[in-house]
Design a protein around this motif. Structure first.
Motif, mmCIF file in Angstrom:
data_model
loop_
_atom_site.group_PDB
_atom_site.id
_atom_site.type_symbol
_atom_site.label_atom_id
_atom_site.label_comp_id
_atom_site.label_asym_id
_atom_site.label_seq_id
_atom_site.Cartn_x
_atom_site.Cartn_y
_atom_site.Cartn_z
ATOM 1 N N THR A 5 84.666 31.474 -27.994
ATOM 2 C CA THR A 5 83.476 30.997 -27.295
ATOM 3 C C THR A 5 83.872 29.798 -26.447
ATOM 4 O O THR A 5 84.544 28.878 -26.927
ATOM 5 C CB THR A 5 82.374 30.586 -28.291
ATOM 6 N N LEU A 6 83.483 29.830 -25.181
ATOM 7 C CA LEU A 6 83.779 28.734 -24.252
ATOM 8 C C LEU A 6 82.479 28.296 -23.593
ATOM 9 O O LEU A 6 81.676 29.127 -23.160
ATOM 10 C CB LEU A 6 84.779 29.183 -23.186
ATOM 11 N N ARG A 80 92.073 25.062 -30.629
ATOM 12 C CA ARG A 80 91.255 24.919 -31.829
ATOM 13 C C ARG A 80 89.835 24.580 -31.413
ATOM 14 O O ARG A 80 89.607 24.076 -30.306
ATOM 15 C CB ARG A 80 91.825 23.829 -32.739
ATOM 16 N N ASP A 81 88.893 24.835 -32.298
ATOM 17 C CA ASP A 81 87.496 24.511 -31.999
ATOM 18 C C ASP A 81 87.355 23.033 -31.679
ATOM 19 O O ASP A 81 87.876 22.168 -32.388
ATOM 20 C CB ASP A 81 86.598 24.861 -33.193
ATOM 21 N N GLY A 82 86.658 22.743 -30.588
ATOM 22 C CA GLY A 82 86.468 21.367 -30.152
ATOM 23 C C GLY A 82 87.418 20.928 -29.065
ATOM 24 O O GLY A 82 87.187 19.896 -28.427
ATOM 25 N N ASP A 83 88.491 21.685 -28.823
ATOM 26 C CA ASP A 83 89.413 21.329 -27.747
ATOM 27 C C ASP A 83 88.705 21.401 -26.400
ATOM 28 O O ASP A 83 87.871 22.287 -26.160
ATOM 29 C CB ASP A 83 90.625 22.267 -27.738
ATOM 30 N N MET A 84 89.056 20.473 -25.512
ATOM 31 C CA MET A 84 88.463 20.428 -24.178
ATOM 32 C C MET A 84 89.511 20.804 -23.143
ATOM 33 O O MET A 84 90.569 20.183 -23.071
ATOM 34 C CB MET A 84 87.882 19.042 -23.906
ATOM 35 N N ILE A 85 89.205 21.831 -22.364
ATOM 36 C CA ILE A 85 90.116 22.362 -21.354
ATOM 37 C C ILE A 85 89.672 21.860 -19.983
ATOM 38 O O ILE A 85 88.533 22.080 -19.577
ATOM 39 C CB ILE A 85 90.126 23.903 -21.371
ATOM 40 N N HIS A 86 90.588 21.185 -19.267
ATOM 41 C CA HIS A 86 90.289 20.678 -17.932
ATOM 42 C C HIS A 86 91.019 21.542 -16.905
ATOM 43 O O HIS A 86 92.249 21.590 -16.885
ATOM 44 C CB HIS A 86 90.755 19.228 -17.794
ATOM 45 N N SER A 96 81.689 27.289 -30.614
ATOM 46 C CA SER A 96 80.248 27.049 -30.642
ATOM 47 C C SER A 96 79.974 25.703 -31.297
ATOM 48 O O SER A 96 80.864 25.068 -31.870
ATOM 49 C CB SER A 96 79.547 28.156 -31.437
ATOM 50 N N ARG A 97 78.738 25.242 -31.239
ATOM 51 C CA ARG A 97 78.390 23.977 -31.885
ATOM 52 C C ARG A 97 78.658 24.039 -33.386
ATOM 53 O O ARG A 97 79.177 23.096 -33.972
ATOM 54 C CB ARG A 97 76.929 23.643 -31.611
ATOM 55 N N PRO A 128 75.611 20.072 -40.646
ATOM 56 C CA PRO A 128 74.498 20.106 -39.714
ATOM 57 C C PRO A 128 74.925 20.653 -38.369
ATOM 58 O O PRO A 128 76.026 20.364 -37.905
ATOM 59 C CB PRO A 128 74.100 18.626 -39.591
ATOM 60 N N PRO A 129 74.087 21.462 -37.708
ATOM 61 C CA PRO A 129 74.453 21.977 -36.386
ATOM 62 C C PRO A 129 74.478 20.854 -35.365
ATOM 63 O O PRO A 129 73.765 19.860 -35.490
ATOM 64 C CB PRO A 129 73.333 22.990 -36.078
ATOM 65 N N LEU A 130 75.326 21.004 -34.340
ATOM 66 C CA LEU A 130 75.363 20.022 -33.265
ATOM 67 C C LEU A 130 74.096 20.140 -32.436
ATOM 68 O O LEU A 130 73.602 21.236 -32.189
ATOM 69 C CB LEU A 130 76.568 20.277 -32.357
ATOM 70 N N ASP A 131 73.553 19.015 -31.995
ATOM 71 C CA ASP A 131 72.378 19.094 -31.132
ATOM 72 C C ASP A 131 72.815 19.280 -29.686
ATOM 73 O O ASP A 131 73.994 19.307 -29.374
ATOM 74 C CB ASP A 131 71.495 17.848 -31.286
ATOM 75 N N ALA A 132 71.867 19.400 -28.811
ATOM 76 C CA ALA A 132 72.171 19.752 -27.423
ATOM 77 C C ALA A 132 72.928 18.659 -26.688
ATOM 78 O O ALA A 132 73.503 18.889 -25.636
ATOM 79 C CB ALA A 132 70.874 20.073 -26.686
ATOM 80 N N ASP A 133 72.928 17.439 -27.231
ATOM 81 C CA ASP A 133 73.577 16.326 -26.543
ATOM 82 C C ASP A 133 75.065 16.228 -26.830
ATOM 83 O O ASP A 133 75.726 15.306 -26.361
ATOM 84 C CB ASP A 133 72.910 15.005 -26.932
#
Length: 225
Positions: A5-6, A80-86, A96-97, A128-133
């Protein structure tokens, strides 16, 4: 077949979600990519994400402006989950959150100011799920948890020859670092150490060699590889 998921955090396509895509996945500006981005700084075919040995591997496809993961320039990278691709002016986050929240919960040795996720053994699965922010996006401590430099695992299923080559490479680095450490001089106060210019240049040369190894692994057909 692995799935990924991206979600696009920044750039012209901000807010788009690509949920549970089957790998391999390509990202680029051109039609025919799994994810087509409206970003002129993104190459026609910029990166590829594929499964290998139960891991998701990102490869830069010799893009013009390069690729970063968690702020570091890369040619190859395990995701890995949470990695940020630029890529270009666009930023995509992996997972996903809920996936990111679960990974944060597993990083129990990270100190956070609040109780954003529970850390007791009994509550390990009550994430807890991540919120939209996206609370981790601008939180330095949570980013440090996600992007910390963890010791990587050794590759599996190597042939005897490949295992010998890897062992030789690691031994070379180990010996050079050992020699450098043995030459360090501690100052009288005991809170500083010094290297002379020759030792410093040796350390710079070692980093240079590592950079060359990384490039030759990521781009095996490039000149000098």
């Amino acid at each position: 077949m692995a799935q990924i998921t991206l979600r696009v955090l920044d750039g012209a396509d901000r807010g788009r979600v690509f949920d549970t895509l089957d790998t391999p996945v390509t990202i680029g500006r051109e039609e025919g990519n799994t994810i087509q981005l409206n970003d002129e700084r993104v190459s026609r075919f910029h990166v590829k994400i594929q499964e290998d040995h139960d891991r998701l591997v990102l490869t830069d496809l010799e893009s013009t402006n390069g690729t970063k993961v968690n702020g570091e320039d890369i040619q190859l990278r395990i995701l890995r989950d949470g990695d940020m691709i630029h890529v270009g002016r666009s930023v995509l986050v992996v997972g996903s959150r809920d996936d990111i929240a679960k990974r944060l919960a597993q990083l129990r040795n990270v100190k956070t100011k609040g109780s954003w996720f529970r850390r007791s053994k009994d509550d390990a699965d009550k994430v807890p799920p991540l919120d939209a922010d996206e609370p981790w996006k601008d939180n330095e401590e949570l980013q440090e948890a996600l992007f910390c430099l963890e010791p990587p695992e050794l590759p599996e299923r190597l042939s005897p020859g490949q295992a010998a080559q890897l062992a030789e490479l690691i031994e070379y680095m180990h010996i050079r670092l050992r020699h450098l450490l043995s030459s360090v001089k501690e100052e009288k106060k005991g809170d500083r150490v010094t290297l002379d210019v020759r030792q410093w240049q040796s350390l710079v040369d070692l980093q240079s060699r590592l950079a060359e190894y990384l490039r030759s692994i990521g781009e095996p057909d490039s000149p000098g590889a």
